[in-house]
Design a protein around this motif. Structure first.
Motif, PDB file in Angstrom:
ATOM      1  N   ASN A  58       0.819  -1.211   0.000  1.00 35.30           N
ATOM      2  CA  ASN A  58       0.000   0.000   0.000  1.00 35.30           C
ATOM      3  C   ASN A  58       0.856   1.267   0.000  1.00 35.30           C
ATOM      4  N   LYS A  59       0.176   2.403   0.078  1.00 36.93           N
ATOM      5  CA  LYS A  59       0.834   3.703  -0.069  1.00 36.93           C
ATOM      6  C   LYS A  59       1.884   3.960   1.005  1.00 36.93           C
ATOM      7  N   THR A  60       1.663   3.425   2.205  1.00 37.02           N
ATOM      8  CA  THR A  60       2.608   3.650   3.289  1.00 37.02           C
ATOM      9  C   THR A  60       3.955   3.010   2.981  1.00 37.02           C
ATOM     10  N   VAL A  61       3.913   1.794   2.423  1.00 43.51           N
ATOM     11  CA  VAL A  61       5.151   1.088   2.083  1.00 43.51           C
ATOM     12  C   VAL A  61       5.868   1.782   0.928  1.00 43.51           C
ATOM     13  N   VAL A  62       5.117   2.164  -0.102  1.00 47.21           N
ATOM     14  CA  VAL A  62       5.717   2.839  -1.258  1.00 47.21           C
ATOM     15  C   VAL A  62       6.347   4.159  -0.842  1.00 47.21           C
ATOM     16  N   ALA A  63       5.620   4.949  -0.065  1.00 49.54           N
ATOM     17  CA  ALA A  63       6.146   6.237   0.401  1.00 49.54           C
ATOM     18  C   ALA A  63       7.398   6.037   1.246  1.00 49.54           C
ATOM     19  N   GLY A  64       7.376   5.035   2.115  1.00 47.10           N
ATOM     20  CA  GLY A  64       8.534   4.759   2.961  1.00 47.10           C
ATOM     21  C   GLY A  64       9.757   4.343   2.153  1.00 47.10           C
ATOM     22  N   THR A  65       9.529   3.569   1.088  1.00 49.33           N
ATOM     23  CA  THR A  65      10.638   3.133   0.231  1.00 49.33           C
ATOM     24  C   THR A  65      11.299   4.327  -0.458  1.00 49.33           C
ATOM     25  N   PHE A  66      10.489   5.226  -0.977  1.00 47.68           N
ATOM     26  CA  PHE A  66      11.046   6.411  -1.649  1.00 47.68           C
ATOM     27  C   PHE A  66      11.788   7.317  -0.669  1.00 47.68           C
ATOM     28  N   ARG A  67      11.253   7.461   0.524  1.00 48.99           N
ATOM     29  CA  ARG A  67      11.942   8.282   1.527  1.00 48.99           C
ATOM     30  C   ARG A  67      13.295   7.678   1.881  1.00 48.99           C
ATOM     31  N   GLU A  68      13.313   6.366   2.051  1.00 48.44           N
ATOM     32  CA  GLU A  68      14.553   5.699   2.449  1.00 48.44           C
ATOM     33  C   GLU A  68      15.634   5.817   1.378  1.00 48.44           C
ATOM     34  N   ILE A  69      15.235   5.696   0.114  1.00 46.69           N
ATOM     35  CA  ILE A  69      16.209   5.708  -0.980  1.00 46.69           C
ATOM     36  C   ILE A  69      16.675   7.122  -1.321  1.00 46.69           C
ATOM     37  N   PHE A  70      15.768   8.083  -1.302  1.00 45.65           N
ATOM     38  CA  PHE A  70      16.082   9.396  -1.871  1.00 45.65           C
ATOM     39  C   PHE A  70      16.278  10.519  -0.850  1.00 45.65           C
ATOM     40  N   THR A  71      16.120  10.222   0.424  1.00 49.42           N
ATOM     41  CA  THR A  71      16.400  11.250   1.424  1.00 49.42           C
ATOM     42  C   THR A  71      17.906  11.336   1.649  1.00 49.42           C
ATOM     43  N   SER A  72      18.453  12.532   1.530  1.00 52.66           N
ATOM     44  CA  SER A  72      19.898  12.725   1.680  1.00 52.66           C
ATOM     45  C   SER A  72      20.176  14.137   2.181  1.00 52.66           C
ATOM     46  N   THR A  73      21.103  14.234   3.134  1.00 51.41           N
ATOM     47  CA  THR A  73      21.506  15.562   3.605  1.00 51.41           C
ATOM     48  C   THR A  73      22.515  16.188   2.657  1.00 51.41           C
ATOM     49  N   LYS A  74      23.270  15.340   1.960  1.00 55.88           N
ATOM     50  CA  LYS A  74      24.270  15.841   1.018  1.00 55.88           C
ATOM     51  C   LYS A  74      23.646  16.232  -0.314  1.00 55.88           C
ATOM     52  N   TYR A  75      22.644  15.436  -0.726  1.00 55.33           N
ATOM     53  CA  TYR A  75      21.959  15.701  -2.008  1.00 55.33           C
ATOM     54  C   TYR A  75      20.458  15.793  -1.768  1.00 55.33           C
ATOM     55  N   PRO A  76      20.006  16.852  -1.128  1.00 52.29           N
ATOM     56  CA  PRO A  76      18.574  16.945  -0.792  1.00 52.29           C
ATOM     57  C   PRO A  76      17.710  17.231  -2.018  1.00 52.29           C
ATOM     58  N   ILE A  77      16.576  16.557  -2.064  1.00 49.85           N
ATOM     59  CA  ILE A  77      15.554  16.850  -3.070  1.00 49.85           C
ATOM     60  C   ILE A  77      14.544  17.736  -2.368  1.00 49.85           C
ATOM     61  N   THR A  78      14.523  18.976  -2.733  1.00 49.14           N
ATOM     62  CA  THR A  78      13.766  19.961  -1.956  1.00 49.14           C
ATOM     63  C   THR A  78      12.271  19.659  -1.877  1.00 49.14           C
ATOM     64  N   ASN A  79      11.699  19.091  -2.910  1.00 48.50           N
ATOM     65  CA  ASN A  79      10.248  18.829  -2.915  1.00 48.50           C
ATOM     66  C   ASN A  79       9.924  17.341  -2.820  1.00 48.50           C
ATOM     67  N   LEU A  80      10.809  16.554  -2.205  1.00 44.62           N
ATOM     68  CA  LEU A  80      10.584  15.100  -2.129  1.00 44.62           C
ATOM     69  C   LEU A  80       9.259  14.775  -1.448  1.00 44.62           C
TER      70      LEU A  80
END
Length: 234
Positions: A70-92
């Motif tokens: 479901n949406k919770t798992v998909v959202a969590g996967t994207f956060r885990e992969i693309f969250t970065s302090t060095k390379y932030p995606i401002t509108n993630l």
């Protein structure tokens, strides 16, 4: 005396003839009865088959529905992969909201309207509290999923952030080992098949022939993995 003797012999002879006649007739009568019984049974069985015919038509087999996370798992996967302090995606977070969390009807996952004061988790609608927890894969859902992949990996920060998670950079060589590591970002349960790796290597070869930049070649490989729907299956 002679008359009595003759009478006795006559009665004895008559008794022998009668007994012999009975013995000859009895088997025939028994055989006739057995034959009649068999015929009767056969007739009854035939009648039974006529009264209750066997249905030989092939029944359709029930299809098994394939549920997806479901949406919770998909959202969590994207956060885990693309969250970065060095390379932030401002509108993630905004992209995850737009293409996943606010698409509960397609992604599944009922919300709790009281988890935030603004009702943000339910997209501002109490109707979303009654959604199914899981859904089947469908084309509308996949179109949203692809949009999220394209938006996140469409910026260089998204490519850098994903590669950072597996200890690589955009300058890292694209080969079986590094592609397997990238594949593992989304597919946690099993490694890639030889065909999947070969397909990604062929893609890299084609882009190299077109003089694509290293980051664009990684962008293409990560997009192929991200957009494939199978990592969302149970």
């Amino acid at each position: 005396m002679m008359k009595k003797t003759k009478m006795s012999l006559l009665l004895l002879a008559l008794g022998i003839v009668t007994t012999q006649a009975y013995q000859n007739c009895a088997p025939m009568q028994m055989n006739d009865f057995s034959s009649t019984s068999v015929e009767a049974e056969g007739h009854d069985m035939g009648s039974g088959s006529g009264s209750h015919p066997v249905d030989t038509t092939e029944k359709p087999r029930p299809s098994q529905k394939q549920l997806v996370v479901n949406k919770t798992v998909v959202a969590g996967t994207f956060r885990e992969i693309f969250t970065s302090t060095k390379y932030p995606i401002t509108n993630l977070e905004g992209l995850i909201d737009k293409w996943v969390l606010y698409k509960g009807a397609q992604f599944g996952g009922a919300c709790n309207y009281y988890t935030s004061y603004s009702g943000r988790d339910c997209s501002g609608s109490t109707a979303n509290t009654n959604l199914n927890h899981f859904t089947e894969s469908n084309t509308v859902r996949e179109s949203f999923h692809v949009q999220l992949c394209e938006n996140v990996l469409g910026v260089d920060a998204g490519v850098h952030a994903a590669l950072e998670k597996i200890g690589l950079t955009s300058a890292s060589a694209i080969n079986t080992q590094t592609l397997s590591a990238a594949y593992g970002l989304f597919y946690r349960a099993h490694p890639p098949t030889e065909l999947e790796i070969a397909t990604l290597l062929d893609l890299n070869t084609a882009l190299t022939a077109k003089s694509a930049s290293p980051i664009d070649k990684w962008r293409a490989a990560l997009s192929q993995i991200c957009e494939s729907p199978a990592w969302q299956l149970f």
